[in-house]
Motif scaffolding. Structure first.
Motif, PDB file in Angstrom:
ATOM      1  N   ARG A   1      59.700 -19.820 -28.005  1.00  0.00           N
ATOM      2  CA  ARG A   1      60.089 -18.778 -27.062  1.00  0.00           C
ATOM      3  C   ARG A   1      61.448 -19.104 -26.425  1.00  0.00           C
ATOM      4  O   ARG A   1      62.243 -18.199 -26.152  1.00  0.00           O
ATOM      5  CB  ARG A   1      59.012 -18.623 -25.974  1.00  0.00           C
ATOM      6  CG  ARG A   1      59.280 -17.517 -24.958  1.00  0.00           C
ATOM      7  CD  ARG A   1      59.449 -16.174 -25.606  1.00  0.00           C
ATOM      8  NE  ARG A   1      59.847 -15.140 -24.643  1.00  0.00           N
ATOM      9  CZ  ARG A   1      60.585 -14.093 -24.931  1.00  0.00           C
ATOM     10  NH1 ARG A   1      61.021 -13.905 -26.174  1.00  0.00           N
ATOM     11  NH2 ARG A   1      60.906 -13.213 -24.015  1.00  0.00           N
ATOM     12  N   ILE A   2      61.728 -20.389 -26.188  1.00  0.00           N
ATOM     13  CA  ILE A   2      63.047 -20.794 -25.678  1.00  0.00           C
ATOM     14  C   ILE A   2      64.125 -20.328 -26.651  1.00  0.00           C
ATOM     15  O   ILE A   2      65.160 -19.782 -26.259  1.00  0.00           O
ATOM     16  CB  ILE A   2      63.117 -22.324 -25.503  1.00  0.00           C
ATOM     17  CG1 ILE A   2      62.156 -22.791 -24.406  1.00  0.00           C
ATOM     18  CG2 ILE A   2      64.545 -22.769 -25.175  1.00  0.00           C
ATOM     19  CD1 ILE A   2      62.102 -24.297 -24.228  1.00  0.00           C
ATOM     20  N   TRP A   3      63.874 -20.542 -27.945  1.00  0.00           N
ATOM     21  CA  TRP A   3      64.823 -20.156 -28.985  1.00  0.00           C
ATOM     22  C   TRP A   3      65.003 -18.636 -29.028  1.00  0.00           C
ATOM     23  O   TRP A   3      66.127 -18.138 -29.168  1.00  0.00           O
ATOM     24  CB  TRP A   3      64.318 -20.680 -30.326  1.00  0.00           C
ATOM     25  CG  TRP A   3      65.332 -20.655 -31.430  1.00  0.00           C
ATOM     26  CD1 TRP A   3      65.414 -19.737 -32.437  1.00  0.00           C
ATOM     27  CD2 TRP A   3      66.401 -21.577 -31.643  1.00  0.00           C
ATOM     28  NE1 TRP A   3      66.471 -20.040 -33.270  1.00  0.00           N
ATOM     29  CE2 TRP A   3      67.090 -21.166 -32.808  1.00  0.00           C
ATOM     30  CE3 TRP A   3      66.835 -22.716 -30.971  1.00  0.00           C
ATOM     31  CZ2 TRP A   3      68.194 -21.859 -33.301  1.00  0.00           C
ATOM     32  CZ3 TRP A   3      67.937 -23.406 -31.462  1.00  0.00           C
ATOM     33  CH2 TRP A   3      68.594 -22.967 -32.609  1.00  0.00           C
ATOM     34  N   GLU A   4      63.914 -17.896 -28.875  1.00  0.00           N
ATOM     35  CA  GLU A   4      63.967 -16.435 -28.905  1.00  0.00           C
ATOM     36  C   GLU A   4      64.771 -15.886 -27.731  1.00  0.00           C
ATOM     37  O   GLU A   4      65.582 -14.971 -27.892  1.00  0.00           O
ATOM     38  CB  GLU A   4      62.550 -15.853 -28.878  1.00  0.00           C
ATOM     39  CG  GLU A   4      61.752 -16.094 -30.161  1.00  0.00           C
ATOM     40  CD  GLU A   4      60.292 -15.696 -30.012  1.00  0.00           C
ATOM     41  OE1 GLU A   4      59.934 -15.180 -28.921  1.00  0.00           O
ATOM     42  OE2 GLU A   4      59.517 -15.902 -30.967  1.00  0.00           O
ATOM     43  N   ILE A   5      64.550 -16.462 -26.546  1.00  0.00           N
ATOM     44  CA  ILE A   5      65.272 -16.005 -25.351  1.00  0.00           C
ATOM     45  C   ILE A   5      66.761 -16.296 -25.499  1.00  0.00           C
ATOM     46  O   ILE A   5      67.613 -15.487 -25.114  1.00  0.00           O
ATOM     47  CB  ILE A   5      64.698 -16.683 -24.088  1.00  0.00           C
ATOM     48  CG1 ILE A   5      63.272 -16.184 -23.833  1.00  0.00           C
ATOM     49  CG2 ILE A   5      65.593 -16.430 -22.884  1.00  0.00           C
ATOM     50  CD1 ILE A   5      62.561 -16.920 -22.712  1.00  0.00           C
ATOM     51  N   ALA A   6      67.083 -17.449 -26.081  1.00  0.00           N
ATOM     52  CA  ALA A   6      68.496 -17.790 -26.316  1.00  0.00           C
ATOM     53  C   ALA A   6      69.136 -16.795 -27.269  1.00  0.00           C
ATOM     54  O   ALA A   6      70.291 -16.384 -27.082  1.00  0.00           O
ATOM     55  CB  ALA A   6      68.597 -19.210 -26.874  1.00  0.00           C
ATOM     56  N   ALA A   7      68.388 -16.383 -28.294  1.00  0.00           N
ATOM     57  CA  ALA A   7      68.905 -15.395 -29.250  1.00  0.00           C
ATOM     58  C   ALA A   7      69.130 -14.050 -28.572  1.00  0.00           C
ATOM     59  O   ALA A   7      70.141 -13.372 -28.806  1.00  0.00           O
ATOM     60  CB  ALA A   7      67.936 -15.240 -30.420  1.00  0.00           C
ATOM     61  N   GLU A   8      68.193 -13.673 -27.703  1.00  0.00           N
ATOM     62  CA  GLU A   8      68.318 -12.408 -26.978  1.00  0.00           C
ATOM     63  C   GLU A   8      69.541 -12.419 -26.063  1.00  0.00           C
ATOM     64  O   GLU A   8      70.161 -11.380 -25.832  1.00  0.00           O
ATOM     65  CB  GLU A   8      67.052 -12.157 -26.152  1.00  0.00           C
ATOM     66  CG  GLU A   8      65.810 -11.886 -27.010  1.00  0.00           C
ATOM     67  CD  GLU A   8      64.524 -11.981 -26.199  1.00  0.00           C
ATOM     68  OE1 GLU A   8      64.613 -12.190 -24.960  1.00  0.00           O
ATOM     69  OE2 GLU A   8      63.430 -11.867 -26.787  1.00  0.00           O
TER      70      GLU A   8
END
Length: 574
Positions: free
Chosen positions: A210-217
């Motif tokens: 989820r950390i990675w997903e938020i960074a992508a967003e």
């Protein structure tokens, strides 16, 4: 904002006492620092593991702990590409540069330049190194002060003086052995801080993925910038070439790292330490990159710099710790202690190296000229006085660090504009027979002046930051302010062409440019001076050259010797 409590201060005090206690222990035990051999190179008795860790944490200090994480928060993950350059540079350091220093065996790396070129080359490079290390020490000392200001409210000025005095005390009494053992303790605290950040964020948002997903967003993930434009701050080319030369200059000619490797008794052990330091450095660096993304998950909707909670992005990590872990007395203190220990260890190593260089390159030669021989006891006393003076100088220079931009960029700029030209001089000596003292010194000075002009010339264009939001803050006024700041920045960015081109070049190119200029100008002028003066390059010991060139020279010398003996035999027969 939450602040440190009594339990936190107790943890900080305990870790500082442990760090200083290690220095006092090695001051009072063993050889009790009765010789400079023990004080500067630990009688060459260190094992591979602590030296490998020392090589890692001396580069990834408090500057990296705060700077790399804020870099990924504000500018994205492109910086992580630099770790590839470390891997490419490691074999060159281990097998091309380090063998030469082991053959020389002196506590000062600049003894090599004395033997290869002469006194003028040694003094010029030594002076440049001192300039580099004093500037860098100021940045390192400034980093813990920033963290303390963000978590306690104590002004940066008071923090710099207080931390600086502790550093000076520890540096004055602790020899290189104490520095290396403290590095092991420091590395554990740094690793604990990184893990603490990532774990708390993962728990908060629901996992590492989820950390990675938020960074992508939030458009923080970037690994594909392959622009050839040298004015673009971070690209594959600038990070690969820039990181390659920066790593070489730090580990292939920098006194701090060379001195650490010389504490091991043999070359094979030192090479092993270099190889081990590469994955350790990359592990810590990538961990810090991910920690920056973890911090972004907390502040993606309310940027603390925009709304005035902090005065610099480099304060993001301590702010995050206070916001997330202030409810656990002692934990924030452990994090701040990690930053303190990182600063202490780096400063102590720096001061120890500067004392060695000033003593070996300036004071001892000057005394020899005057016909005086310094005894072992006098050398130790002078070394400690020098350490005290250098420590005070570091405190003064720390107040300049705030004008150099972000911590990470400031540190790499210093490494590049000074370390690059010095590295070019060492490379000229080790990789060519043509190089002479005239060319080497002029090449160094020309490259140094050009690099300082390029690195510190003003005005420089603003650094392009990624979009930040204040939409989730308690007042919409902050949101309006953020949008105004972003629009103002974009208008500035579009006018970058109005700045002098040299000032727009990415700081990651400073070290390659400085190295190549120093080497090229030195080689060309050496060739010209040899041609005009009709001078043949003087015959030097093969040990002064990198191993593959040294091997060629030995074979050539042996062949000439064999031909000479054959001629003598034929003359006798005839």
């Amino acid at each position: 904002m939450a602040t440190l409590v009594a339990a936190d201060y107790a943890v900080i005090a305990a870790t500082l006492i442990i760090s200083s206690g290690i220095g006092v222990y090695y001051w009072l035990t063993g050889g009790k620092q009765k010789s400079t051999e023990e004080y500067f190179v630990a009688n060459r008795s260190m094992q591979v593991t602590p030296v490998a860790i020392g090589l890692t944490v001396s580069y990834l200090s408090a500057v990296s702990l705060l700077g790399v994480s804020s870099e990924n928060y504000a500018y994205g993950t492109q910086y992580a590409v630099i770790n590839l350059a470390y891997g490419l540079a490691t074999p060159f350091v281990a097998h091309c540069y380090m063998p030469v220093f082991f053959k020389i065996g002196n506590a000062s790396a600049f003894e090599y330049l004395q033997k290869r070129f002469g006194t003028a080359a040694r003094l010029a490079a030594s002076f440049a190194f001192q300039l580099q290390l004093l500037l860098y020490s100021g940045v390192v000392l400034y980093a813990p002060a920033l963290a303390l200001e963000a978590t306690t409210g104590i002004s940066t000025a008071v923090s710099v003086i207080g931390i600086g005095l502790v550093c000076t005390f520890y540096s004055t009494i602790g020899g290189i052995k104490a520095v290396l053992i403290t590095d092991v303790f420091q590395s554990l605290l740094m690793l604990t801080a990184i893990i603490m950040i990532i774990v708390t964020a993962a728990v908060s948002v629901g996992g590492l993925d989820r950390i990675w997903e938020i960074a992508a967003e939030g458009s923080r993930l970037e690994f594909d910038n392959i622009s050839l434009d040298p004015t673009v701050r971070h690209t594959w080319w600038s990070l690969t070439f820039g990181g390659f030369f920066t790593y070489l200059s730090l580990y292939g000619s920098n006194q701090v790292q060379v001195q650490r490797m010389l504490t091991i008794k043999d070359l094979r052990g030192a090479q092993l330490a270099i190889w081990w330091s590469w994955p350790l450095s990359s592990l810590m660096s990538l961990g810090l990159c991910f920690a920056g993304l973890a911090i972004y998950t907390k502040y993606r909707g309310c940027d603390p710099l925009t709304i005035g909670r902090i005065s610099s992005n480099d304060q993001l990590m301590p702010l995050y710790v206070m916001d997330m872990l202030a409810g656990y007395p002692g934990i924030p203190g452990l994090f701040i202690a990690g930053i303190f220990s990182a600063g202490l260890s780096t400063i102590s190593a720096t001061v120890n190296s500067l004392a060695a260089v000033i003593l070996e390159d300036f004071i001892k030669p000057l005394c020899r000229i005057r016909g005086k021989v310094i005894t072992a006891t006098e050398s130790i006393i002078i070394s400690k006085i020098l350490a005290l003076i250098v420590g005070v100088a570091c405190i003064a220079l720390a107040f300049m660090a705030r004008f150099l931009g972000g911590l990470l960029q400031a540190a790499l700029t210093i490494f590049g504009v000074v370390g690059g030209p010095v590295f070019g001089m060492f490379t000229l000596g080790m990789f060519t027979q043509t190089g002479n003292q005239k060319g080497a010194v002029i090449g160094l000075l020309f490259s140094l002046v050009f690099s300082l002009w390029m690195g510190f010339g003003q005005p420089k264009p603003p650094i392009p930051k990624l979009h930040v939001s204040t939409s989730e803050c308690n007042t919409t006024a902050y949101y309006d302010y953020a949008e105004l700041a972003n629009s103002h920045f974009n208008s500035q960015q579009s006018n970058d062409d109005s700045y002098f081109y040299l000032y727009r070049i990415s700081y990651m190119w400073y070290c390659p440019i400085g190295s190549v200029l120093s080497f090229a100008v030195g080689w060309i002028l050496s060739w010209i001076s040899n041609l005009i003066l009709n001078e043949e390059p003087k015959e030097l010991e093969p040990n002064l050259f990198t191993p593959f060139l040294a091997s060629i020279l030995r074979k050539k010398r042996l062949k000439n010797s064999s031909e000479y003996r054959s001629t003598i035999v034929l003359d006798k027969i005839s």
